[in-house]
Design a protein around this motif. Structure first.
Motif, PDB file in Angstrom:
ATOM      1  N   ASP A 148     -10.098  10.684 -16.186  1.00 66.42           N
ATOM      2  CA  ASP A 148     -10.852   9.527 -14.982  1.00 66.42           C
ATOM      3  C   ASP A 148     -10.773  10.525 -14.288  1.00 66.42           C
ATOM      4  O   ASP A 148     -10.449  11.280 -13.295  1.00 66.42           O
ATOM      5  N   ARG A 149     -11.733   9.664 -13.287  1.00 62.86           N
ATOM      6  CA  ARG A 149     -11.700   9.880 -12.014  1.00 62.86           C
ATOM      7  C   ARG A 149     -12.367   8.415 -11.563  1.00 62.86           C
ATOM      8  O   ARG A 149     -13.285   7.941 -11.208  1.00 62.86           O
ATOM      9  N   TRP A 150     -12.055   8.428  -9.913  1.00 60.65           N
ATOM     10  CA  TRP A 150     -11.378   6.982  -9.946  1.00 60.65           C
ATOM     11  C   TRP A 150     -12.404   6.545  -7.698  1.00 60.65           C
ATOM     12  O   TRP A 150     -11.738   7.560  -7.550  1.00 60.65           O
ATOM     13  N   LYS A 151     -13.202   5.358  -8.174  1.00 59.90           N
ATOM     14  CA  LYS A 151     -13.671   5.983  -6.820  1.00 59.90           C
ATOM     15  C   LYS A 151     -11.810   5.352  -5.597  1.00 59.90           C
ATOM     16  O   LYS A 151     -11.800   3.990  -6.060  1.00 59.90           O
ATOM     17  N   THR A 152     -11.962   5.687  -4.987  1.00 65.52           N
ATOM     18  CA  THR A 152     -10.987   5.082  -3.096  1.00 65.52           C
ATOM     19  C   THR A 152     -11.851   4.988  -2.332  1.00 65.52           C
ATOM     20  O   THR A 152     -12.919   5.244  -1.986  1.00 65.52           O
ATOM     21  N   GLY A 153     -10.459   4.124  -1.131  1.00 67.12           N
ATOM     22  CA  GLY A 153     -11.360   4.685   0.697  1.00 67.12           C
ATOM     23  C   GLY A 153     -11.669   5.906   0.911  1.00 67.12           C
ATOM     24  O   GLY A 153     -11.221   6.920   0.394  1.00 67.12           O
ATOM     25  N   ARG A 154     -12.582   6.095   2.071  1.00 69.01           N
ATOM     26  CA  ARG A 154     -12.926   7.400   2.417  1.00 69.01           C
ATOM     27  C   ARG A 154     -11.905   7.832   2.830  1.00 69.01           C
ATOM     28  O   ARG A 154     -10.441   7.294   3.186  1.00 69.01           O
ATOM     29  N   ARG A 155     -11.964   9.247   2.294  1.00 68.86           N
ATOM     30  CA  ARG A 155     -11.161  11.003   2.617  1.00 68.86           C
ATOM     31  C   ARG A 155      -9.363   9.913   2.773  1.00 68.86           C
ATOM     32  O   ARG A 155      -8.983   9.524   2.884  1.00 68.86           O
ATOM     33  N   PRO A 156      -9.515  10.372   0.773  1.00 71.05           N
ATOM     34  CA  PRO A 156      -7.484  10.189   0.445  1.00 71.05           C
ATOM     35  C   PRO A 156      -6.993  10.627   0.581  1.00 71.05           C
ATOM     36  O   PRO A 156      -6.890  11.984   0.742  1.00 71.05           O
ATOM     37  N   TYR A 157      -5.508  10.088   1.481  1.00 66.92           N
ATOM     38  CA  TYR A 157      -4.796  11.448   2.224  1.00 66.92           C
ATOM     39  C   TYR A 157      -4.143  11.563   1.180  1.00 66.92           C
ATOM     40  O   TYR A 157      -3.574  12.713   0.553  1.00 66.92           O
ATOM     41  N   ARG A 158      -2.806  10.548   1.089  1.00 62.80           N
ATOM     42  CA  ARG A 158      -1.506   9.932   0.477  1.00 62.80           C
ATOM     43  C   ARG A 158      -1.855   9.064  -0.634  1.00 62.80           C
ATOM     44  O   ARG A 158      -2.190   8.530  -0.354  1.00 62.80           O
ATOM     45  N   ILE A 159      -0.930   9.248  -1.540  1.00 63.39           N
ATOM     46  CA  ILE A 159      -0.881   8.754  -2.673  1.00 63.39           C
ATOM     47  C   ILE A 159       0.471   8.020  -3.956  1.00 63.39           C
ATOM     48  O   ILE A 159       1.280   9.202  -3.058  1.00 63.39           O
ATOM     49  N   VAL A 160       1.037   7.203  -3.462  1.00 64.07           N
ATOM     50  CA  VAL A 160       2.397   6.572  -3.778  1.00 64.07           C
ATOM     51  C   VAL A 160       2.874   5.773  -5.201  1.00 64.07           C
ATOM     52  O   VAL A 160       1.633   5.123  -5.102  1.00 64.07           O
ATOM     53  N   VAL A 161       2.509   6.360  -5.733  1.00 66.00           N
ATOM     54  CA  VAL A 161       2.931   5.390  -6.699  1.00 66.00           C
ATOM     55  C   VAL A 161       4.211   4.920  -7.329  1.00 66.00           C
ATOM     56  O   VAL A 161       5.237   4.992  -7.011  1.00 66.00           O
ATOM     57  N   THR A 162       3.998   3.197  -7.300  1.00 62.83           N
ATOM     58  CA  THR A 162       5.145   2.325  -7.167  1.00 62.83           C
ATOM     59  C   THR A 162       6.114   2.552  -8.248  1.00 62.83           C
ATOM     60  O   THR A 162       5.806   3.325  -9.853  1.00 62.83           O
ATOM     61  N   PRO A 163       7.270   2.554  -8.111  1.00 62.18           N
ATOM     62  CA  PRO A 163       8.109   2.693  -8.576  1.00 62.18           C
ATOM     63  C   PRO A 163       8.403   2.211 -10.425  1.00 62.18           C
ATOM     64  O   PRO A 163       8.750   3.173 -11.286  1.00 62.18           O
ATOM     65  N   ASP A 164       7.880   0.956 -10.554  1.00 58.08           N
ATOM     66  CA  ASP A 164       7.297   0.798 -11.870  1.00 58.08           C
ATOM     67  C   ASP A 164       6.167   1.343 -12.895  1.00 58.08           C
ATOM     68  O   ASP A 164       5.944   1.195 -13.904  1.00 58.08           O
ATOM     69  N   GLY A 165       5.208   2.034 -11.989  1.00 58.45           N
ATOM     70  CA  GLY A 165       4.141   3.044 -12.350  1.00 58.45           C
ATOM     71  C   GLY A 165       3.293   1.985 -12.571  1.00 58.45           C
ATOM     72  O   GLY A 165       1.946   2.675 -13.122  1.00 58.45           O
ATOM     73  N   HIS A 166       2.721   0.335 -11.847  1.00 63.35           N
ATOM     74  CA  HIS A 166       2.144  -0.319 -12.442  1.00 63.35           C
ATOM     75  C   HIS A 166       0.245  -0.073 -11.117  1.00 63.35           C
ATOM     76  O   HIS A 166      -0.078   0.261 -11.837  1.00 63.35           O
ATOM     77  N   ASP A 167       1.185   0.971  -9.933  1.00 63.26           N
ATOM     78  CA  ASP A 167      -0.482   0.274  -9.398  1.00 63.26           C
ATOM     79  C   ASP A 167      -0.295   2.289  -8.404  1.00 63.26           C
ATOM     80  O   ASP A 167       1.211   2.570  -8.470  1.00 63.26           O
TER      81      ASP A 167
END
Length: 261
Positions: A148-167
């Motif tokens: 998959d490939r999702w649109k997000t905000g302009r120039r995405p820099y850092r990714i944090v996955v919540t500990p429960d993996g939901h978000d």
């Protein structure tokens, strides 16, 4: 006159962008992404020496360790790929194994800049930030394929996955905001305004201490805004909402110019 630096220095490659510690705590891996050919250095932490340097076709910012401790993932920069490397937990030897395309067609090559990478808690999926494409690529690590490939905000820099993996929480350079997506569908659930040029984020899985004792928050999120001199602290509620708690000014003097990155 001479200056004697505190501590001990370990020489690296040009422009070290990011670093991670191996799961067993024995090695520090550093991404070198400057004008010299890109590499990942392996540092023996106890000996404070570099024991290896593995070349990559390109890389930029993203560096993640699998929970198993024997696999490393690196954002492939202008290659539009994510590189997987095998780490020997005893010797620190690092070798390239697989590579994953983040684009659905070879025709699109050169149109992406892959930066940060992050794993789902069960290490079945990998999320990669495409800075040029303003999107997040989702890779199934069992099949090795882009799913998959999702649109997000302009120039995405850092990714944090919540500990429960939901978000997923994505810091958007271009929109001065944090985007929150559902990890399973990519659906945008929240957009939180921060300040100009948000970059790094840190999730701490415990609430802020309060004078009253118990806190209504279950965790905290810290965000740096690199076109300011501030870091921002958010409280995470039980239902996942982010509440701004404080602005932390890190200027060295009252007249410090804005934009400390």
């Amino acid at each position: 006159w001479t200056i004697r630096p505190a501590g001990e220095q370990v020489p690296l490659g040009t422009f070290p962008m990011s670093s991670v510690v191996s799961t067993n705590g024995k090695f520090l891996l550093v991404m070198n992404a400057g004008y010299d050919p890109p590499t990942i250095s392996v540092i023996d932490i106890a000996k404070k020496t570099e024991i290896g340097r593995t070349p990559l076709p390109d890389c930029w910012l993203g560096l993640a360790v699998a929970p198993s401790g024997d696999l490393i993932y690196a954002g492939g920069g202008t290659t539009g790929k994510v590189f997987e490397l095998s780490l020997n937990p005893e010797t620190g030897a690092l070798t390239r194994t697989r590579e994953f395309a983040t684009l659905s067609s070879p025709v699109e090559k050169g149109k992406s800049l892959i930066g940060d990478v992050e794993l789902s808690p069960d290490a079945s999926r990998l999320y990669a930030a495409d800075i040029s494409g303003d999107s997040i690529a989702v890779i199934n690590l069992r099949s090795g394929r882009l799913t998959d490939r999702w649109k997000t905000g302009r120039r995405p820099y850092r990714i944090v996955v919540t500990p429960d993996g939901h978000d997923l929480l994505i810091s958007s350079w271009g929109d001065a905001a944090i985007y929150r997506h559902e990890a399973s569908t990519g659906r945008l659930s929240t957009k939180i305004r921060v300040a100009p040029h948000p970059t790094d984020m840190l999730w701490i899985n415990k609430p802020a201490p309060t004078e009253e004792g118990a806190s209504s928050y279950v965790a905290r999120l810290f965000v740096t805004a690199s076109n300011t001199n501030d870091a921002y602290s958010f409280g995470v509620t039980k239902d996942g909402a982010l509440d701004m708690l404080e602005t932390i000014n890190v200027s060295l003097t009252p007249m410090h110019p804005l934009g400390m990155t």
